[in-house]
Write a protein that holds these residues in place. Sequence first.
Motif, PDB file in Angstrom:
ATOM      1  N   GLY A   1     -12.026   7.856  36.570  1.00  0.00           N
ATOM      2  CA  GLY A   1     -11.100   8.049  35.451  1.00  0.00           C
ATOM      3  C   GLY A   1     -11.812   8.479  34.175  1.00  0.00           C
ATOM      4  O   GLY A   1     -11.175   8.876  33.208  1.00  0.00           O
ATOM      5  N   MET A   2     -13.154   8.391  34.179  1.00  0.00           N
ATOM      6  CA  MET A   2     -13.924   8.783  32.988  1.00  0.00           C
ATOM      7  C   MET A   2     -14.563  10.154  33.146  1.00  0.00           C
ATOM      8  O   MET A   2     -15.230  10.629  32.220  1.00  0.00           O
ATOM      9  N   LEU A   3     -14.406  10.774  34.310  1.00  0.00           N
ATOM     10  CA  LEU A   3     -15.090  12.048  34.553  1.00  0.00           C
ATOM     11  C   LEU A   3     -14.265  13.220  34.038  1.00  0.00           C
ATOM     12  O   LEU A   3     -13.036  13.228  34.185  1.00  0.00           O
ATOM     13  N   ALA A   4     -14.934  14.229  33.486  1.00  0.00           N
ATOM     14  CA  ALA A   4     -14.234  15.412  32.972  1.00  0.00           C
ATOM     15  C   ALA A   4     -13.616  16.198  34.127  1.00  0.00           C
ATOM     16  O   ALA A   4     -12.525  16.747  34.006  1.00  0.00           O
ATOM     17  N   ASP A   5     -14.326  16.267  35.253  1.00  0.00           N
ATOM     18  CA  ASP A   5     -13.834  17.028  36.408  1.00  0.00           C
ATOM     19  C   ASP A   5     -13.950  16.148  37.659  1.00  0.00           C
ATOM     20  O   ASP A   5     -14.869  16.312  38.477  1.00  0.00           O
ATOM     21  N   PRO A   6     -13.023  15.195  37.803  1.00  0.00           N
ATOM     22  CA  PRO A   6     -13.163  14.233  38.907  1.00  0.00           C
ATOM     23  C   PRO A   6     -13.157  14.892  40.282  1.00  0.00           C
ATOM     24  O   PRO A   6     -13.953  14.513  41.150  1.00  0.00           O
ATOM     25  N   ALA A   7     -12.302  15.917  40.476  1.00  0.00           N
ATOM     26  CA  ALA A   7     -12.220  16.547  41.806  1.00  0.00           C
ATOM     27  C   ALA A   7     -13.535  17.254  42.137  1.00  0.00           C
ATOM     28  O   ALA A   7     -14.093  17.086  43.232  1.00  0.00           O
ATOM     29  N   GLY A   8     -14.061  18.034  41.174  1.00  0.00           N
ATOM     30  CA  GLY A   8     -15.308  18.765  41.411  1.00  0.00           C
ATOM     31  C   GLY A   8     -16.468  17.806  41.650  1.00  0.00           C
ATOM     32  O   GLY A   8     -17.338  18.049  42.493  1.00  0.00           O
ATOM     33  N   THR A   9     -16.482  16.697  40.909  1.00  0.00           N
ATOM     34  CA  THR A   9     -17.588  15.742  41.046  1.00  0.00           C
ATOM     35  C   THR A   9     -17.527  15.028  42.393  1.00  0.00           C
ATOM     36  O   THR A   9     -18.551  14.853  43.062  1.00  0.00           O
TER      37      THR A   9
ATOM     38  N   VAL B   1     -17.896   8.181  51.323  1.00  0.00           N
ATOM     39  CA  VAL B   1     -17.690   8.120  49.866  1.00  0.00           C
ATOM     40  C   VAL B   1     -16.519   7.172  49.638  1.00  0.00           C
ATOM     41  O   VAL B   1     -15.466   7.308  50.275  1.00  0.00           O
ATOM     42  N   VAL B   2     -16.721   6.184  48.762  1.00  0.00           N
ATOM     43  CA  VAL B   2     -15.679   5.181  48.520  1.00  0.00           C
ATOM     44  C   VAL B   2     -15.374   5.121  47.022  1.00  0.00           C
ATOM     45  O   VAL B   2     -16.288   5.063  46.196  1.00  0.00           O
ATOM     46  N   LEU B   3     -14.087   5.153  46.714  1.00  0.00           N
ATOM     47  CA  LEU B   3     -13.623   5.097  45.319  1.00  0.00           C
ATOM     48  C   LEU B   3     -12.771   3.843  45.126  1.00  0.00           C
ATOM     49  O   LEU B   3     -11.861   3.586  45.923  1.00  0.00           O
ATOM     50  N   LEU B   4     -13.076   3.091  44.084  1.00  0.00           N
ATOM     51  CA  LEU B   4     -12.279   1.907  43.733  1.00  0.00           C
ATOM     52  C   LEU B   4     -11.810   2.104  42.296  1.00  0.00           C
ATOM     53  O   LEU B   4     -12.632   2.360  41.416  1.00  0.00           O
ATOM     54  N   ASP B   5     -10.509   2.028  42.078  1.00  0.00           N
ATOM     55  CA  ASP B   5      -9.990   2.306  40.736  1.00  0.00           C
ATOM     56  C   ASP B   5      -8.775   1.463  40.396  1.00  0.00           C
ATOM     57  O   ASP B   5      -8.059   1.015  41.287  1.00  0.00           O
ATOM     58  N   ALA B   6      -8.537   1.332  39.103  1.00  0.00           N
ATOM     59  CA  ALA B   6      -7.305   0.722  38.624  1.00  0.00           C
ATOM     60  C   ALA B   6      -6.584   1.755  37.767  1.00  0.00           C
ATOM     61  O   ALA B   6      -7.196   2.399  36.912  1.00  0.00           O
ATOM     62  N   ALA B   7      -5.298   1.952  38.030  1.00  0.00           N
ATOM     63  CA  ALA B   7      -4.464   2.869  37.236  1.00  0.00           C
ATOM     64  C   ALA B   7      -3.026   2.409  37.422  1.00  0.00           C
ATOM     65  O   ALA B   7      -2.766   1.547  38.272  1.00  0.00           O
ATOM     66  N   ARG B   8      -2.111   2.999  36.680  1.00  0.00           N
ATOM     67  CA  ARG B   8      -0.737   2.512  36.767  1.00  0.00           C
ATOM     68  C   ARG B   8      -0.229   2.582  38.200  1.00  0.00           C
ATOM     69  O   ARG B   8      -0.592   3.480  38.957  1.00  0.00           O
TER      70      ARG B   8
ATOM     71  N   HIS C   1      -3.709   6.083  29.630  1.00  0.00           N
ATOM     72  CA  HIS C   1      -3.363   5.548  30.952  1.00  0.00           C
ATOM     73  C   HIS C   1      -2.850   6.653  31.874  1.00  0.00           C
ATOM     74  O   HIS C   1      -3.064   6.616  33.075  1.00  0.00           O
ATOM     75  N   GLU C   2      -2.191   7.691  31.292  1.00  0.00           N
ATOM     76  CA  GLU C   2      -1.743   8.822  32.130  1.00  0.00           C
ATOM     77  C   GLU C   2      -2.937   9.660  32.571  1.00  0.00           C
ATOM     78  O   GLU C   2      -3.024  10.116  33.700  1.00  0.00           O
ATOM     79  N   ARG C   3      -3.880   9.849  31.644  1.00  0.00           N
ATOM     80  CA  ARG C   3      -5.088  10.614  31.944  1.00  0.00           C
ATOM     81  C   ARG C   3      -5.867   9.917  33.062  1.00  0.00           C
ATOM     82  O   ARG C   3      -6.344  10.543  33.995  1.00  0.00           O
ATOM     83  N   LEU C   4      -5.919   8.602  32.987  1.00  0.00           N
ATOM     84  CA  LEU C   4      -6.600   7.801  34.014  1.00  0.00           C
ATOM     85  C   LEU C   4      -5.934   8.016  35.373  1.00  0.00           C
ATOM     86  O   LEU C   4      -6.600   8.254  36.389  1.00  0.00           O
ATOM     87  N   PHE C   5      -4.608   7.960  35.378  1.00  0.00           N
ATOM     88  CA  PHE C   5      -3.853   8.141  36.627  1.00  0.00           C
ATOM     89  C   PHE C   5      -4.111   9.533  37.207  1.00  0.00           C
ATOM     90  O   PHE C   5      -4.363   9.695  38.402  1.00  0.00           O
ATOM     91  N   GLU C   6      -4.073  10.545  36.340  1.00  0.00           N
ATOM     92  CA  GLU C   6      -4.262  11.929  36.822  1.00  0.00           C
ATOM     93  C   GLU C   6      -5.669  12.131  37.393  1.00  0.00           C
ATOM     94  O   GLU C   6      -5.842  12.749  38.435  1.00  0.00           O
ATOM     95  N   ARG C   7      -6.656  11.583  36.718  1.00  0.00           N
ATOM     96  CA  ARG C   7      -8.042  11.749  37.203  1.00  0.00           C
ATOM     97  C   ARG C   7      -8.251  11.004  38.512  1.00  0.00           C
ATOM     98  O   ARG C   7      -8.911  11.494  39.428  1.00  0.00           O
ATOM     99  N   MET C   8      -7.688   9.804  38.590  1.00  0.00           N
ATOM    100  CA  MET C   8      -7.817   9.022  39.814  1.00  0.00           C
ATOM    101  C   MET C   8      -7.149   9.756  40.987  1.00  0.00           C
ATOM    102  O   MET C   8      -7.686   9.832  42.089  1.00  0.00           O
TER     103      MET C   8
END
Length: 232
Positions: free
Chosen positions: A122-130, A144-151, A185-192
């Motif tokens: 959620g903090m990355l500028a380009d989460p998909a590319g990264t 590869v494992v991702l753990l996140d909290a978002a709405r 919180h929307e930006r976090l959701f979109e990146r996740m």
Amino acid sequence: MGRAATAQSFYGRWAALYDGIARYTPGVARLRERAAAALDLSPGDTVVEMGCGTGANLPYLRERVGPEGTVVGVDFTGPVLDRARGLVERRGWGNVHVVRGDAARPPVAGGVDGVLASFVVGMLADPAGTVDDWCDLVEPDGTVVLLDAARSERRVAAPVNAAFRAVTVLSTPSTLQLRYDDSPHERLFERMTAARAALRRRAAAVAHEERWLGIVRLTGGRVRPAEQPSQR
Ligand SMILES: C[S@@+](CC[C@H](N)C(=O)[O-])C[C@H]1O[C@@H](n2cnc3c(N)ncnc32)[C@H](O)[C@@H]1O
């Protein structure tokens, strides 16, 4: 101040508080244990944690790869890394290394069996590319494992979403900013969501779990070997 510098100054300033939250929030230890298990590591493997923060996942990763394996934690914030380094020294782990670097350009050459990113995409500028780059970094059949909290998208979670929204606003760098160009919180959701879509394109699912009324998502994939060019 740029976005990365703002994040570093924020996490640097609050390193001690974040360390307590990262370790002692009820239920979080179980999430970290589940994330480490989803990596499906074997003794002797090499695992990299991107954005390792104060090192709350390191004990779980070290347990999975054993004394003959290697754990590398990467983070770009000095004071949180100092805490992670302190933990490694106290435990006397010679095979756990924490290095300062950008998770989007990790200072790791290859030979990696698993990559973990918890509460980071959620903090990355380009989460998909990264995430795509992380898939390139792991060995064939690596995870590869991702753990996140978002709405949450569940209807019953409306009150929890409201609380989560407040926490996100308060815990997003630039906390004194009263109006945002876009909501954190929307930006976090979109990146996740973008990070997970990228992982699904490259990997066969090994884990998808939702906890805490759908606010917490654990998603893991086993990276498929690159497709061979078709022969004519
Ligand atoms: C919310 S904390 C999560 C820390 C740890 N993964 C955990 O589960 O407790 C996010 C961490 O990611 C780091 N971070 C964010 N973006 C990064 C980047 N591009 N490169 C390296 N570290 C990054 C921050 O410095 C911070 O320590």
